[in-house]
Design an enzyme around this catalytic site. Structure first.
Site, PDB file in Angstrom:
ATOM      1  N   LYS A  73      -5.983  -2.866   7.875  1.00 47.58           N
ATOM      2  CA  LYS A  73      -6.217  -1.672   7.053  1.00 47.58           C
ATOM      3  C   LYS A  73      -7.706  -1.351   7.069  1.00 47.58           C
ATOM      4  CE  LYS A  73      -5.179   0.125   2.374  1.00 47.58           C
ATOM      5  NZ  LYS A  73      -4.611  -0.155   1.050  1.00 47.58           N
ATOM      6  N   SER A 127      -1.255   3.336  -0.746  1.00 48.47           N
ATOM      7  CA  SER A 127      -2.241   3.784   0.208  1.00 48.47           C
ATOM      8  C   SER A 127      -2.139   3.135   1.592  1.00 48.47           C
ATOM      9  CB  SER A 127      -3.641   3.506  -0.347  1.00 48.47           C
ATOM     10  OG  SER A 127      -3.850   2.118  -0.530  1.00 48.47           O
ATOM     11  N   SER A 132       0.039  -0.362  -3.640  1.00 46.29           N
ATOM     12  CA  SER A 132      -0.227   0.105  -2.277  1.00 46.29           C
ATOM     13  C   SER A 132       0.259  -0.787  -1.144  1.00 46.29           C
ATOM     14  CB  SER A 132      -1.716   0.358  -2.082  1.00 46.29           C
ATOM     15  OG  SER A 132      -2.034   1.610  -2.607  1.00 46.29           O
TER      16      SER A 132
HETATM   17  N1  GLN Z   1      -0.947   4.901  -5.757  1.00 49.00           N
HETATM   18  C1  GLN Z   1      -1.832   4.178  -6.614  1.00 49.00           C
HETATM   19  C2  GLN Z   1      -3.114   4.952  -6.821  1.00 49.00           C
HETATM   20  O1  GLN Z   1      -3.231   5.985  -6.290  1.00 49.00           O
HETATM   21  C3  GLN Z   1      -2.079   2.806  -6.106  1.00 49.00           C
HETATM   22  C4  GLN Z   1      -3.098   2.744  -5.045  1.00 49.00           C
HETATM   23  C5  GLN Z   1      -3.358   1.357  -4.587  1.00 49.00           C
HETATM   24  O2  GLN Z   1      -2.647   0.410  -4.922  1.00 49.00           O
HETATM   25  N2  GLN Z   1      -4.430   1.213  -3.835  1.00 49.00           N
HETATM   26  O3  GLN Z   1      -3.995   4.534  -7.489  1.00 49.00           O
END
Ligand code: GLN
Length: 495
Positions: free
Chosen positions: A80, A161, A185
């Site tokens: 990532k 994400s 995420s």
């Molecule tokens: N979707 C969540 C957010 O936008 C989680 C993102 C994440 O875990 N990095 O904050």
């Protein structure tokens, strides 16, 4: 020879060790799949085929010399683009870090290379890991390899994400990838693409060298095709790191060796507050299937209550932006990446111009929310209150775990949604995290495994949440589900 991109982590590791094929052959096969899919799926920000080959050559040379190959020996993986990789651009999918090439390697990625893995490339993600669909990336959204079974070809979100990671693993561009999970995420993208992913207990994986979003929540973890592959990769990623003050100083268990799908004597809690009004019927059915499978594996199923569940999402969307507004203050045009210096500008103007040009709309929204909830006068009303709620959520879990060993719930309230469906309504995007954020706030290990397909032919994920440090129980319940779900569906190749 079989197509090596059909193999997962364990099969590649064992095949290389046993001399069935070379690590170079495996790396070449995945490099080719990545090149062929990039224009259609946009899963990578940069591909690094040479890095993968270099690591593979080193593994093949070790084997020839009779040396041990490591837990991930010969396995090429996706990284990532939130992990700093020495000499390879690290952007967090932002414009502000475009062109930033770290001098150092994150602890987690270094551990993976030390275990014999090689890097296929840096995977796309939501900008600074903020989002649930990958649509906030400066480098364009990832397109899910999955499509609905309605004969249409609507482009779907791979989740976020870690959407580059989920798309790449499910499209066979890499056998496994790293993810990070701040509020879902790893788990939600895994659910959307029919793969497995685990967020370990907060502190298991070092955060050193990972671009920070919300430091009290951020955790790295593996995303792979099955539970065993997740166990192997997590062993390689986890471990104490003196460079991270929140790192757990505990030995890393042998999770792969400890895998068993026999759950006799185990208790699985089903949280009644997660059965929400208007719940998607397919999601509810898959949850029921999961309950039946765990019972069949020998577990006792009990009803539990997590009374503060409904406050978790609002608390998360105060705490995460608050920490983000502080973490992202470092991007000022002085130290990293982009610098926008208008004619005749002073230092303040440069900060403002750089941040205006360098951050996307969602990142700016989070910085504004975070700055607001931390400001004098509002701090107690929002931030302190959210921290109190966080404590209550942790307490709910602690009480529940006096009655059960793991908890079973859906990973997300829906299957993958269409690209563009939620971009004009941030709240509906945030709501997609509703089942994921409670475990994040409590720092608990949590995993998503495929639970079946919905009526549109799209994957649904089942989430297993464990007590602190009980990754083994989470993985074992995941394995019991995996063996019974018989999930073999995969996206039909169109790219
Ligand atoms: N979707 C969540 C957010 O936008 C989680 C993102 C994440 O875990 N990095 O904050």
């Amino acid at each position: 020879m079989t197509d090596l991109t059909e193999l997962g982590v364990a099969a590649i590791r064992d095949g290389v060790a046993g001399g069935d094929f070379t690590a170079v052959e495996a790396a070449e096969a995945f490099n080719a799949n990545i090149a062929a899919a990039q224009s259609a799926l946009n899963a990578f920000i940069v591909a690094t085929p040479e890095r993968a080959l270099e690591a593979a050559r080193a593994t093949d040379a070790k084997r020839a010399a009779g040396q041990p190959l490591g837990k991930m020996g010969g396995v090429p993986i996706g990284m990532k683009d939130l992990f700093a990789t020495a000499g390879v651009q690290t952007t967090a999918a932002s414009h502000i870090l475009e062109g930033f090439t770290p001098e150092y390697e994150s602890t987690v990625s270094q551990k993976l290379w030390d275990a014999g893995a090689g890097m296929l490339g840096k995977l796309n993600l939501d900008q600074f890991a903020m989002g649930s669909s990958n649509e906030t990336s400066y480098f364009g959204n990832v397109i899910s390899p999955w499509r609905r079974n309605d004969g249409g070809n609507a482009a779907l979100a791979p989740g976020g994400s870690s959407g580059g990671s989920s798309a790449a693993v499910s499209a066979r561009l890499c056998p496994a990838a790293t993810g990070t999970d701040t509020g879902g995420s790893i788990r939600q993208p895994a659910a959307f693409t029919g793969i497995a992913g685990i967020k370990p207990t907060y502190g298991r994986c070092s955060r050193w060298g990972i671009v920070a979003f919300a430091s009290s929540l951020d955790q790295a973890g593996p995303m792979a095709r099955d539970v065993r592959d997740c166990a192997i990769m997590l062993e390689a990623m986890a471990g104490f790191d003196p460079k991270d003050a929140t790192s757990l100083n505990l030995p890393v268990p042998e999770w792969e060796a400890g895998l068993t799908a026999d759950l006799k004597g185990r208790k699985v809690g089903i949280p009644r507050e997660y059965r929400m009004d208007g719940m998607d019927a397919d999601v509810a059915k898959s949850w029921d299937d999961g309950v039946a499978w765990l019972r069949d594996a020998g577990a006792e199923i009990i009803d539990i209550s997590l009374p503060h569940t409904r406050y978790a999402l609002p608390a998360y969307y105060i705490i995460a932006p608050a920490e983000a507004s502080s973490n992202l203050a470092r991007y000022d045009g002085v130290r990293y990446g982009l610098r926008d210096l208008p004619e005749g500008a002073n230092l303040q103007d440069m900060y403002a111009a750089t941040r205006e040009a360098g951050f996307g709309a969602e990142v700016k929204r989070r910085i504004l929310i975070g700055t607001y909830v931390l400001s004098a006068g509002f701090y107690d009303a929002y931030y302190t209150q959210a921290q109190k709620v966080r404590t209550l959520i942790s307490r709910d879990f602690r009480d529940a775990f006096s009655q059960c060993d793991v908890i079973l719930a859906p990973t997300a309230p829906s299957a993958a949604f269409g690209l563009g469906d939620k971009t004009s309504d941030p709240l509906s995007m945030y709501l997609n995290d509703v089942f994921a954020v409670p475990a994040s706030l409590a720092g608990l290990p949590a995993m998503s495994v495929p639970g079946g397909l919905n009526r549109e032919g799209l994957p649904l994920g089942l989430q297993i949440i464990g007590k602190p440090f009980y990754e083994q129980g989470v993985l074992n319940a995941g394995l019991a589900i995996e063996q019974r779900a018989g999930f073999t569906a995969r996206p039909e190749k169109w790219w």
